[in-house]
Scaffold this motif. Structure first.
Motif, PDB file in Angstrom:
ATOM      1  N   GLU A  61       0.833  -1.329  -0.130  1.00  0.00           N
ATOM      2  CA  GLU A  61       0.076  -0.061  -0.080  1.00  0.00           C
ATOM      3  C   GLU A  61       0.820   1.338  -0.075  1.00  0.00           C
ATOM      4  O   GLU A  61       2.082   1.411   0.691  1.00  0.00           O
ATOM      5  CB  GLU A  61      -0.831  -0.027   1.079  1.00  0.00           C
ATOM      6  CG  GLU A  61      -1.895   1.041   1.344  1.00  0.00           C
ATOM      7  CD  GLU A  61      -1.340   2.230   1.939  1.00  0.00           C
ATOM      8  OE1 GLU A  61      -1.938   3.455   1.563  1.00  0.00           O
ATOM      9  OE2 GLU A  61      -0.637   2.132   2.869  1.00  0.00           O
ATOM     10  N   GLU A  74       1.131   4.314   1.095  1.00  0.00           N
ATOM     11  CA  GLU A  74       1.386   5.228   2.237  1.00  0.00           C
ATOM     12  C   GLU A  74       2.473   4.440   3.024  1.00  0.00           C
ATOM     13  O   GLU A  74       3.592   4.950   3.545  1.00  0.00           O
ATOM     14  CB  GLU A  74       0.376   5.621   3.107  1.00  0.00           C
ATOM     15  CG  GLU A  74       0.601   6.538   4.185  1.00  0.00           C
ATOM     16  CD  GLU A  74      -0.678   7.498   4.705  1.00  0.00           C
ATOM     17  OE1 GLU A  74      -0.462   8.164   5.597  1.00  0.00           O
ATOM     18  OE2 GLU A  74      -1.360   7.573   3.773  1.00  0.00           O
ATOM     19  N   GLN A  75       2.103   3.148   3.241  1.00  0.00           N
ATOM     20  CA  GLN A  75       3.124   2.311   3.929  1.00  0.00           C
ATOM     21  C   GLN A  75       4.528   2.251   3.200  1.00  0.00           C
ATOM     22  O   GLN A  75       5.852   2.407   3.783  1.00  0.00           O
ATOM     23  CB  GLN A  75       2.600   0.804   4.217  1.00  0.00           C
ATOM     24  CG  GLN A  75       3.499   0.217   5.258  1.00  0.00           C
ATOM     25  CD  GLN A  75       2.917  -1.336   5.317  1.00  0.00           C
ATOM     26  OE1 GLN A  75       1.888  -1.715   4.515  1.00  0.00           O
ATOM     27  NE2 GLN A  75       3.538  -2.053   6.183  1.00  0.00           N
ATOM     28  N   HIS A 103       8.453   3.499   4.439  1.00  0.00           N
ATOM     29  CA  HIS A 103       9.678   2.826   4.488  1.00  0.00           C
ATOM     30  C   HIS A 103      10.829   3.332   3.590  1.00  0.00           C
ATOM     31  O   HIS A 103      11.851   3.525   4.099  1.00  0.00           O
ATOM     32  CB  HIS A 103       9.378   1.275   3.927  1.00  0.00           C
ATOM     33  CG  HIS A 103       8.547   0.327   4.993  1.00  0.00           C
ATOM     34  ND1 HIS A 103       8.871   0.102   6.366  1.00  0.00           N
ATOM     35  CD2 HIS A 103       7.302  -0.366   4.667  1.00  0.00           C
ATOM     36  CE1 HIS A 103       7.884  -0.407   6.718  1.00  0.00           C
ATOM     37  NE2 HIS A 103       7.120  -0.851   5.991  1.00  0.00           N
TER      38      HIS A 103
END
Length: 298
Positions: free
Chosen positions: A115, A117-118, A122
């Motif tokens: 996804e 935004e994740q 990172h």
């Protein structure tokens, strides 16, 4: 899509074929020199031969070997500089023959399917781990050297821009060199830090791989990330909204000026299209579409 051998032949012709013919001997030589057991290469090889290996004690690593060129030597120098800080660790190397022995990252999943935004979080966590001034003497290219792509485009088309929008190219070139002139002190950047070049580790952290190594201000690093992954980025329900959120997160987490973020992202997307045009790669049109999205939020 070309396979590994076809790519080498397309790039280097008869010399490339001679190198391919010697590749099994080269692999055997380094397996013996570094006490390795070779395994089958990874799938989808492109410009380099990459395969998992085992040390005599059973531990795993990765061997990477490519047709000898300065870009690969720059990668080796960059890996030595980063020394495992936010980056895959270089275990051994032979610069002359462009052979690298790298730590094996496991499970080694990319950010490609994550996804957005994740994945962005990172990437933004890895970036600042890499940035420190370069104190060595390897002649890394500078951001300004990459900016020569604009003049090379015009030279290639007798002053024109080929199939690329001339107005868009002009705007991107002006912004690129304005940002370059006002840049912060340079550090050694990864240079191609996108979703495929960040891998997961067993500790649930992430490491970068495959650095190009280029000297420039930290904010320049965000360009490759903003225009990737393609074509998946452009297939999202609302790419413009997604891009605004990425820019918000960059500004929030890294403290960069918003105009520099969007300016570097836009100008590098156009520069990427220029490189695609030069190399005959099909991604030029998609890079321009990303550039237009970034231009709209400048």
């Amino acid at each position: 899509m070309r396979n590994f051998s076809e790519t080498i032949l397309a790039l280097y012709g008869e010399t490339g074929q001679k190198w391919l013919d010697t590749l099994p001997t080269l692999l055997s030589r380094y397996a013996g020199r570094w006490n390795l057991t070779l395994e089958a290469p990874f799938k989808n090889l492109s410009y380099n031969y990459v395969a998992p290996v085992r040390h005599f004690d059973g531990s795993s690593a990765v061997i990477k070997i490519g047709f000898p060129n300065d870009e690969l030597r720059s990668k080796i120098a960059a890996l030595r500089h980063f020394d495992g800080q936010g980056m895959v660790r270089l275990l051994n190397a032979d610069e002359e023959n462009c052979v690298m022995l790298l730590e094996r990252i496991s499970p080694g999943e990319t950010l490609w399917e994550m996804e957005d935004e994740q994945a962005t979080a990172h990437l933004l966590a890895v970036m600042p781990k890499l940035w420190k001034p370069y104190q060595g003497d390897y002649p890394f290219k500078k951001v300004g050297d990459w900016g020569c792509g604009f003049s090379h485009l015009r030279k290639r088309y007798d002053g024109g821009t080929g199939n690329l929008d001339a107005v868009l190219v002009d705007i991107a070139e002006n912004i690129f060199f304005e940002l370059l002139a006002s840049s912060d002190e340079p550090v050694l950047l990864h240079g191609d830090l996108h979703h495929d070049n960040v891998l997961s580790t067993e500790q649930r952290s992430y490491l970068a791989i495959d650095p190009k190594g280029i000297l420039g201000e930290p904010c320049y690093e965000i360009g490759a990330f903003l225009r990737n992954p393609l074509p998946a980025l452009l297939e999202k329900e609302n790419p413009r909204k997604l891009m605004r959120r990425r820019v918000d997160m960059i500004v929030e987490h890294l403290g960069f000026d918003r105009q520099r973020v969007t300016g570097w992202g836009f100008s590098q997307a156009v520069l990427s299209a220029i490189w695609c045009d030069e190399d005959g790669v099909d991604f030029a049109e998609m890079a321009i579409m990303v550039a237009r999205i970034l231009k709209d939020i400048l």
